[in-house]
Design a protein around this motif. Structure first.
Motif, PDB file in Angstrom:
ATOM      1  N   UNK A 158       0.852  -1.192   0.000  1.00  0.00           N
ATOM      2  CA  UNK A 158       0.000   0.000   0.000  1.00  0.00           C
ATOM      3  C   UNK A 158       0.884   1.236   0.000  1.00  0.00           C
ATOM      4  N   UNK A 164       1.655   2.738   3.375  1.00  0.00           N
ATOM      5  CA  UNK A 164       2.051   1.757   4.397  1.00  0.00           C
ATOM      6  C   UNK A 164       3.296   2.201   5.154  1.00  0.00           C
ATOM      7  N   UNK A 165       3.158   2.156   6.495  1.00  0.00           N
ATOM      8  CA  UNK A 165       4.297   2.554   7.326  1.00  0.00           C
ATOM      9  C   UNK A 165       4.835   1.292   7.980  1.00  0.00           C
ATOM     10  N   UNK A 166       6.003   0.926   7.554  1.00  0.00           N
ATOM     11  CA  UNK A 166       6.537  -0.361   7.986  1.00  0.00           C
ATOM     12  C   UNK A 166       7.225  -0.283   9.328  1.00  0.00           C
TER      13      UNK A 166
END
Lengths: 312, 312
Positions: free
Chosen positions: B274, B277-279
DNA sequence: CACCACCATAAGAAAAAGTTATGGAAGACA
DNA sequence: TGTCTTCCATAACTTTTTCTTATGGTGGTG
């Protein structure tokens, strides 16, 4: 890490609602406030706590794991709150009493009655001499002290709650035992068995004699009124003791109260505590209980005609 | 009850130091701030927390019991902090991967190599078809997807990391098997066994033929490339598959790669997630790992002269 | 395609917490 | 015993934090 309890609540609310807006509503705040708090929390943590999906918001692994701690902490707070309510509602509470050894003759009745009304009170009772009482007050070791003569000190607050008549006792075989209206001066010629010099009773007695310009003849000193009674019964002399301490000896006619002029010396039992002392509910309740009910509870031998006791 | 963590810290500090002033020092704040916080806390709790003795300050029963909870809560916070450090330091962390079934032929090597470097990663691997991949992305179920053709969608971010050549395969007995430089038009007359209509490979193949103004003759449809290989080996027609899926069949000479003009169709494997998206640390590490090391790790059969393989 | 719901951001307002200054009370010490 | 010091409480003021209102962007939905 410097996060706040409010932030943890917000975390919980968001995970529950999966929405900042709904979480904000449930916490009675606005949505931007929620956004900002989470933003700040993420800054503190150094990792994102939620994925913003547009549709709904989902916690990251970090968020999910932090939630666990948030819940634990809330749990702890709830328990703390319960604990406080228990203490306030007097479902629980400690009461630390310290009393003069002579008070031991009547105080247990008082404590028993109190305990019946407040069964949750965990009472600790220390018996000590005057010095010990004052130390306990000074060092804030005890909640309250029951003693005869509280120090005249603005740090200490003492309230009288019941009379404490000091009477002259003699063995039934003593020449004065059957006499009525014995003049004080006559008694002053007798030998007295007395408490130690800094005892409350001793001080009171000496003041009393001094006030009448008499000198107390002190034969023996004892540091227990129990010992004085024994000595008097052994005909070693006269004694002056608190009426409350000789109930049984009177009933068994082992001691007589002498009908001495100006006697009994009327003192009072006081309930004493540090002036600034802030009581929890149970100690406060005890204080009020004593002030209200002590007179009913403590069976006082009528001392206006003490000699009548020996005539029955 | 509405108290703050800072207030609980202050409570702890005072109990430790038995002094507001010392507590304030240890917390790097001024004494009035401590006084005010305690005052407020007492208001919240509804009971005094400390006795002010003049000499030193002593906790009430309520204060002592509340201390217990304060310590528990601090403990929880410390554990939370450790947890966060673990996640940040990649001592721990989850990685949820989802991949196209055809990627399954090479991805395990990749994951194994990653896992060797980051043994703490808890990897979850799902294999799915194209629809499943897109759903997993949409619903934020997975961290990352490995697939051939990421959707051209601003919500989705796809990065190619290795070539994915599609080759025409035939049974060794097939008339075209030994031919070199087969014109595309000639192959187009053959029957092809293909993947289902919305498969990534199928779409790529149809586009390729359309671009050359040819129509693909689709005999049978299969939803597993494994099945296609079996069908081709059974001489049911030609197939077009990812080179990575036929390594073993080539080694055993059960399949031939046809030397068709304009082949292989060169596609790429993409790592897809995405856009927003914050990993966490581990997923981020995996992404970087794949982008840097995939080419070294995945053994690609040289496909410039595929027919050479059958001649050896 | 337009509308709606939701989150992010900015600016200003409100609330909370903190600081400095000061007072009173108690202990310490000569 | 009086002076000095220490410690907590309080007040006035400042700083910081938090919250609200207003608004913009983005994605889902009919």
């Amino acid at each position: 890490m410097n996060i706040t309890l409010k932030q943890l609540s917000i975390l919980e609310a968001i995970v529950e609602k999966l929405s900042y807006t709904e979480a904000a509503k449930s916490l009675f705040m606005t949505q931007p406030a929620v956004s900002m708090q989470i933003k700040q929390m993420e800054l503190q943590v150094g990792m994102p706590l939620f994925d913003r999906d547009g549709k709904r918001v989902t916690p990251t692994q970090t968020g999910t794991e932090l939630l666990y701690y948030a819940q634990n902490i809330r749990q702890q707070l709830e328990e703390a709150s319960e604990m406080i309510e228990e203490l306030k509602g007097m479902k629980r509470g400690k009461l630390h009493l310290t009393m003069a050894s002579t008070a031991n003759y009547f105080a247990p009745q008082l404590i028993a009655a109190f305990h019946q009304e407040f069964p949750a009170a965990q009472v600790t009772l220390d018996v000590s001499n005057r010095r010990g009482l004052l130390d306990a007050l000074d060092n804030n070791i005890t909640d309250m002290v029951i003693m005869g003569r509280p120090p005249q000190n603005k740090k200490i607050n003492g309230i009288p709650f019941i009379d404490n008549p000091l009477v002259v006792i003699a063995a039934p075989s003593h020449p004065l035992a059957k006499r009525e209206h014995i003049p004080l001066a006559e008694v002053a010629d007798e030998h007295f068995i007395v408490r130690e010099a800094d005892s409350g009773t001793r001080i009171a007695v000496e003041r009393f004699f001094a006030k009448h310009d008499l000198q107390l003849i002190t034969g023996m000193e004892m540091n227990r009124s129990e010992a004085i009674k024994q000595a008097v019964m052994a005909e070693l002399g006269l004694g002056i003791v608190s009426l409350h301490t000789i109930e049984m000896e009177l009933a068994l006619k082992r001691l007589n109260i002498l009908n001495v002029e100006d006697f009994p010396i009327m003192r009072q039992w006081h309930i004493v505590h540090r002036t600034g002392k802030r009581f929890a509910a149970i100690p406060e309740a005890f204080k009020n209980f004593v002030l209200q009910h002590a007179k009913e509870l403590i069976d006082i031998t009528p001392i206006n005609n003490p000699s009548s006791m020996e005539n029955t």
